[in-house]
Design a protein around this motif. Structure first.
Motif, PDB file in Angstrom:
ATOM      1  N   THR A   1       0.852  -1.195   0.000  1.00  0.00           N
ATOM      2  CA  THR A   1       0.000   0.000   0.000  1.00  0.00           C
ATOM      3  C   THR A   1       0.878   1.232   0.000  1.00  0.00           C
ATOM      4  O   THR A   1       1.635   1.474   0.954  1.00  0.00           O
ATOM      5  CB  THR A   1      -0.915   0.027   1.239  1.00  0.00           C
ATOM      6  OG1 THR A   1      -1.683  -1.185   1.291  1.00  0.00           O
ATOM      7  CG2 THR A   1      -1.849   1.225   1.194  1.00  0.00           C
ATOM      8  N   MET A   2       0.810   2.017  -1.073  1.00  0.00           N
ATOM      9  CA  MET A   2       1.576   3.261  -1.145  1.00  0.00           C
ATOM     10  C   MET A   2       0.922   4.308  -0.252  1.00  0.00           C
ATOM     11  O   MET A   2      -0.308   4.425  -0.203  1.00  0.00           O
ATOM     12  CB  MET A   2       1.629   3.774  -2.586  1.00  0.00           C
ATOM     13  CG  MET A   2       2.108   2.760  -3.607  1.00  0.00           C
ATOM     14  SD  MET A   2       3.808   2.171  -3.325  1.00  0.00           S
ATOM     15  CE  MET A   2       4.743   3.687  -3.530  1.00  0.00           C
ATOM     16  N   LEU A   3       1.731   5.082   0.463  1.00  0.00           N
ATOM     17  CA  LEU A   3       1.192   6.135   1.323  1.00  0.00           C
ATOM     18  C   LEU A   3       0.782   7.341   0.490  1.00  0.00           C
ATOM     19  O   LEU A   3       1.454   7.696  -0.489  1.00  0.00           O
ATOM     20  CB  LEU A   3       2.225   6.552   2.368  1.00  0.00           C
ATOM     21  CG  LEU A   3       2.644   5.485   3.389  1.00  0.00           C
ATOM     22  CD1 LEU A   3       3.432   6.137   4.519  1.00  0.00           C
ATOM     23  CD2 LEU A   3       1.437   4.740   3.957  1.00  0.00           C
ATOM     24  N   ARG A   4      -0.300   7.973   0.890  1.00  0.00           N
ATOM     25  CA  ARG A   4      -0.778   9.166   0.208  1.00  0.00           C
ATOM     26  C   ARG A   4      -0.055  10.397   0.758  1.00  0.00           C
ATOM     27  O   ARG A   4       0.674  10.325   1.739  1.00  0.00           O
ATOM     28  CB  ARG A   4      -2.281   9.296   0.378  1.00  0.00           C
ATOM     29  CG  ARG A   4      -3.045   8.123  -0.232  1.00  0.00           C
ATOM     30  CD  ARG A   4      -4.532   8.253  -0.019  1.00  0.00           C
ATOM     31  NE  ARG A   4      -5.265   7.140  -0.609  1.00  0.00           N
ATOM     32  CZ  ARG A   4      -6.575   6.987  -0.568  1.00  0.00           C
ATOM     33  NH1 ARG A   4      -7.320   7.884   0.084  1.00  0.00           N
ATOM     34  NH2 ARG A   4      -7.156   5.948  -1.140  1.00  0.00           N
ATOM     35  N   GLY A   5      -0.315  11.548   0.113  1.00  0.00           N
ATOM     36  CA  GLY A   5       0.408  12.768   0.454  1.00  0.00           C
ATOM     37  C   GLY A   5       0.382  13.119   1.924  1.00  0.00           C
ATOM     38  O   GLY A   5       1.422  13.370   2.543  1.00  0.00           O
ATOM     39  N   ALA A   6      -0.812  13.131   2.533  1.00  0.00           N
ATOM     40  CA  ALA A   6      -0.928  13.501   3.944  1.00  0.00           C
ATOM     41  C   ALA A   6      -0.223  12.481   4.833  1.00  0.00           C
ATOM     42  O   ALA A   6       0.383  12.851   5.857  1.00  0.00           O
ATOM     43  CB  ALA A   6      -2.403  13.614   4.328  1.00  0.00           C
ATOM     44  N   GLU A   7      -0.283  11.206   4.456  1.00  0.00           N
ATOM     45  CA  GLU A   7       0.381  10.164   5.248  1.00  0.00           C
ATOM     46  C   GLU A   7       1.893  10.289   5.143  1.00  0.00           C
ATOM     47  O   GLU A   7       2.616  10.062   6.122  1.00  0.00           O
ATOM     48  CB  GLU A   7      -0.076   8.786   4.759  1.00  0.00           C
ATOM     49  CG  GLU A   7      -1.562   8.507   4.987  1.00  0.00           C
ATOM     50  CD  GLU A   7      -2.030   7.256   4.278  1.00  0.00           C
ATOM     51  OE1 GLU A   7      -2.803   6.486   4.889  1.00  0.00           O
ATOM     52  OE2 GLU A   7      -1.632   7.039   3.112  1.00  0.00           O
ATOM     53  N   VAL A   8       2.388  10.658   3.970  1.00  0.00           N
ATOM     54  CA  VAL A   8       3.831  10.870   3.788  1.00  0.00           C
ATOM     55  C   VAL A   8       4.302  12.022   4.670  1.00  0.00           C
ATOM     56  O   VAL A   8       5.332  11.925   5.359  1.00  0.00           O
ATOM     57  CB  VAL A   8       4.154  11.150   2.302  1.00  0.00           C
ATOM     58  CG1 VAL A   8       5.604  11.604   2.147  1.00  0.00           C
ATOM     59  CG2 VAL A   8       3.904   9.906   1.453  1.00  0.00           C
ATOM     60  N   GLU A   9       3.560  13.117   4.654  1.00  0.00           N
ATOM     61  CA  GLU A   9       3.958  14.276   5.472  1.00  0.00           C
ATOM     62  C   GLU A   9       3.908  13.954   6.958  1.00  0.00           C
ATOM     63  O   GLU A   9       4.774  14.387   7.732  1.00  0.00           O
ATOM     64  CB  GLU A   9       3.052  15.459   5.148  1.00  0.00           C
ATOM     65  CG  GLU A   9       3.288  16.032   3.761  1.00  0.00           C
ATOM     66  CD  GLU A   9       2.621  17.388   3.581  1.00  0.00           C
ATOM     67  OE1 GLU A   9       2.856  18.281   4.418  1.00  0.00           O
ATOM     68  OE2 GLU A   9       1.874  17.539   2.601  1.00  0.00           O
ATOM     69  N   ALA A  10       2.911  13.162   7.389  1.00  0.00           N
ATOM     70  CA  ALA A  10       2.813  12.799   8.802  1.00  0.00           C
ATOM     71  C   ALA A  10       3.992  11.932   9.230  1.00  0.00           C
ATOM     72  O   ALA A  10       4.480  12.040  10.363  1.00  0.00           O
ATOM     73  CB  ALA A  10       1.496  12.059   9.055  1.00  0.00           C
ATOM     74  N   ALA A  11       4.491  11.089   8.336  1.00  0.00           N
ATOM     75  CA  ALA A  11       5.574  10.169   8.682  1.00  0.00           C
ATOM     76  C   ALA A  11       6.949  10.804   8.584  1.00  0.00           C
ATOM     77  O   ALA A  11       7.873  10.415   9.303  1.00  0.00           O
ATOM     78  CB  ALA A  11       5.514   8.943   7.777  1.00  0.00           C
ATOM     79  N   THR A  12       7.096  11.825   7.691  1.00  0.00           N
ATOM     80  CA  THR A  12       8.444  12.351   7.408  1.00  0.00           C
ATOM     81  C   THR A  12       8.570  13.849   7.632  1.00  0.00           C
ATOM     82  O   THR A  12       9.690  14.366   7.701  1.00  0.00           O
ATOM     83  CB  THR A  12       8.819  12.061   5.945  1.00  0.00           C
ATOM     84  OG1 THR A  12       7.948  12.818   5.072  1.00  0.00           O
ATOM     85  CG2 THR A  12       8.705  10.576   5.629  1.00  0.00           C
ATOM     86  N   GLY A  13       7.428  14.563   7.695  1.00  0.00           N
ATOM     87  CA  GLY A  13       7.485  16.012   7.796  1.00  0.00           C
ATOM     88  C   GLY A  13       7.745  16.685   6.471  1.00  0.00           C
ATOM     89  O   GLY A  13       7.985  17.890   6.417  1.00  0.00           O
ATOM     90  N   CYS A  14       7.699  15.928   5.381  1.00  0.00           N
ATOM     91  CA  CYS A  14       7.981  16.482   4.055  1.00  0.00           C
ATOM     92  C   CYS A  14       6.937  15.976   3.073  1.00  0.00           C
ATOM     93  O   CYS A  14       6.452  14.846   3.187  1.00  0.00           O
ATOM     94  CB  CYS A  14       9.382  16.075   3.603  1.00  0.00           C
ATOM     95  SG  CYS A  14       9.847  16.692   1.953  1.00  0.00           S
ATOM     96  N   GLU A  15       6.629  16.783   2.086  1.00  0.00           N
ATOM     97  CA  GLU A  15       5.675  16.365   1.062  1.00  0.00           C
ATOM     98  C   GLU A  15       6.332  15.406   0.072  1.00  0.00           C
ATOM     99  O   GLU A  15       7.560  15.397  -0.076  1.00  0.00           O
ATOM    100  CB  GLU A  15       5.128  17.591   0.326  1.00  0.00           C
ATOM    101  CG  GLU A  15       6.176  18.355  -0.478  1.00  0.00           C
ATOM    102  CD  GLU A  15       5.635  19.648  -1.046  1.00  0.00           C
ATOM    103  OE1 GLU A  15       5.448  19.697  -2.286  1.00  0.00           O
ATOM    104  OE2 GLU A  15       5.405  20.596  -0.269  1.00  0.00           O
ATOM    105  N   PRO A  16       5.552  14.583  -0.620  1.00  0.00           N
ATOM    106  CA  PRO A  16       6.126  13.660  -1.608  1.00  0.00           C
ATOM    107  C   PRO A  16       6.860  14.413  -2.716  1.00  0.00           C
ATOM    108  O   PRO A  16       6.552  15.562  -3.023  1.00  0.00           O
ATOM    109  CB  PRO A  16       4.889  12.939  -2.176  1.00  0.00           C
ATOM    110  CG  PRO A  16       3.833  13.103  -1.146  1.00  0.00           C
ATOM    111  CD  PRO A  16       4.085  14.423  -0.491  1.00  0.00           C
TER     112      PRO A  16
END
Length: 567
Positions: free
Chosen positions: A317-332
């Motif tokens: 399952t690929m992470l979506r934009g908001a999930e990426v930012e929540a995990a890394t603090g950065c946008e895809p």
């Protein structure tokens, strides 16, 4: 048959919703008509082709000793719950309730039903091995039906299931079916390859796909002529080259890359190659919210390999934009391994890079000159990518070639997956209960028709392989309403060719010659005979093969022998 008695409506214009060659031509030639999304009516001309495919399949299954039966399309949920697939199969399983509120489904496949038959009918090892098959309608509730009958929700499939006392017998039965499938596709006149494949939702230990080669195929296959290797690119293992990353030659540098969010844009912006860039993809973890997968920018992630990695959730399952930012603090689009706060896996080829480009984990910035160990610890290295042309064959014979293909058959060694779950046992020679070993063998009958068109067509229409053409010969009389001799010859040829065992279609419609010729090319009948008054004065008719450009003049009295010589 006379075309005036066959309600055939051909289309001059390409239907707007037709995406592939086969979809367009099947609609234009009047083989199928759309009822709803993913649902098609098979019209009389299409049914003639479908019946021929089914006949070849049945003949080879019977020759291999398989026994035909038929199982219901509607299946009780209890069987699927026994196997554990009622929930696992997913939304493609169309579930319903009857008037008593009991759960049922429309069968996408029949492993559960055939196993139920076997556990009630097979009691002793003396009844084994046995192979049952059917040619029957299936239903899979595709999220996005497309490509006409290639990926329809309802389709016709030949599925067979074999039962064995042990693994050795299963292997022998598997090879028997493999040979039968080769004969089927040889007789169909299709160019195909047998490739190693993933077993998917059906499961099992070994599986192979039969793919018809076509530029429009959904599947990419890799093979090596030198060592005989062939497999779907999804399952090709790519070993590490053994080369260490070169020593660093540049310092790491932070570079502003405003609005550059893709590998292609990044490579153009920096004037470098995609193979010098690192791609960072975030997927769902099974122990952590996110896991990073790192590949070379010119390579594609292999989902099957990725979801088998430790810590990665399956299905992938690929992470979506908001999930990426929540995990890394950065946008895809700007992610990279330097100080990335999630677990990481890196592909072999990416691990061999030095002085590479990657995201800086801040919007609109990338790093250049990044090196493993000096700038970031090298994560766990794994085979993460899909094979491409030029990769080494896993068998060591040389580089791989890659082409596209359409899956038309799939064979599996299921082992005891279903018999264990559903208590399908027999007594062995010592009186002990043994779970039966199972094989599963499918051919997409309706898909074969589409695949044949994808492989055999030109700008004018379909070019049928002779074995499955709806008719062998089309007779086109020119202006039969104005010429008695043309009408008489038309009727005479119809009868002579039919008596000779040839399937003939006479286009006796009151249409212009050009219209008839266009339809003859569109529907793709292998042999065309034109009857014209001028030619008859010399005792001749015109012959043209569907894939030929030249016309041959043939004496009327010799036409049967001539056609037989061309068969």
């Amino acid at each position: 048959m006379y075309l005036s008695r066959l309600p055939l409506t051909t289309l001059k214009e390409t239907p707007a919703d037709a995406e592939t060659v086969s979809h367009r031509l099947m609609l234009r030639a009047g083989l199928i008509r759309r009822l709803a999304s993913g649902l098609y009516n098979w019209m009389p001309l299409g049914m003639r082709v479908l019946h021929k495919v089914q006949t070849i399949v049945r003949e080879e299954m019977d020759r291999a000793g398989a026994l035909e039966l038929v199982m219901p399309s509607v299946q009780p949920a209890e069987l699927w719950r026994e196997s554990g697939r009622w929930e696992d199969y997913g939304p493609e399983l169309l579930r319903m309730k009857d008037r008593h509120e009991r759960d049922f489904c429309l069968g996408p496949t029949h492993e559960e039903v055939i196993t139920d038959i076997a556990r009630h009918e097979l009691m002793s090892h003396r009844q084994l091995p046995v192979n049952y098959y059917q040619v029957q309608t299936k239903f899979r509730d595709e999220i996005r039906p497309r490509f006409g009958v290639m990926r329809a929700r309802e389709f016709i499939m030949k599925d067979a299931y074999s039962f064995h006392l042990d693994e050795q017998s299963l292997l022998e039965g598997y090879e028997l079916m493999r040979d039968a499938y080769r004969r089927v596709f040889d007789r169909l006149g299709l160019e195909y390859r047998i490739v190693q494949a993933d077993s998917g939702a059906i499961g099992g230990s070994r599986s192979e796909e039969f793919l018809v080669l076509a530029a429009t195929g959904e599947d990419a296959i890799a093979w090596c002529d030198a060592d005989g290797f062939a497999a779907n690119v999804e399952v090709v293992s790519i070993a590490a080259s053994g080369n260490a990353a070169p020593d660093p030659s540049h310092e790491r540098e932070l570079v502003a890359t405003p609005g550059v969010g893709t590998i292609a844009e990044l490579a153009r912006f920096l004037g470098t190659g995609a193979d010098r860039c690192l791609k960072t993809l975030l997927v769902k973890g099974n122990e952590t919210p996110a896991v990073a997968l790192l590949l070379r920018g010119d390579h594609e992630l292999n989902a099957i390999k990725a979801q088998n990695l430790h810590g990665v959730a399956a299905p992938l399952t690929m992470l979506r934009g908001a999930e990426v930012e929540a995990a890394t603090g950065c946008e895809p689009g700007f992610l990279g391994p330097v100080e990335l706060p999630v677990p990481m896996h890196v592909d072999h080829a990416a691990a061999e890079l030095s002085d590479f480009v990657c995201g800086a984990n801040r919007p609109d910035y990338h790093y250049t000159g990044v090196n493993w160990e000096r700038d970031v610890d090298l994560p766990g290295v794994a085979d993460l990518r899909t094979a491409v042309a030029g990769d080494p064959s896993p068998l060591g014979g040389g580089p791989l070639s890659v082409a596209r293909g359409i899956e038309v058959g799939h064979i599996f060694q299921l082992g005891t997956k279903y018999s264990d779950a559903m208590d399908a046992t027999v007594l062995d020679a010592d009186g002990n209960k043994r779970s039966m070993h199972m094989g599963c063998y499918g051919i997409g009958v309706t898909r074969v028709v589409a695949a044949a068109i994808e492989q055999n067509h030109d700008e004018h229409g379909i070019i049928w392989p002779a074995a499955i053409a709806p008719f062998q010969v089309i007779v086109v009389p020119i202006n039969p309403d104005r010429s008695e001799v043309v009408r008489e010859t038309m009727a005479e040829l119809h009868d002579r060719l039919s008596e000779a065992g040839l399937e003939v279609l006479v286009d006796d419609r009151a249409q212009r010659p050009g219209f008839k010729f266009a339809d003859a090319d569109l529907i793709g009948i292998p042999h065309r005979i034109v009857i014209a008054e001028r030619g008859l004065k010399a005792g001749q008719v015109e012959y043209k093969g569907r894939s030929e450009s030249d016309v041959t003049l043939v004496p009327v009295e010799s036409i049967v022998d001539f056609l037989r010589s061309r068969a």
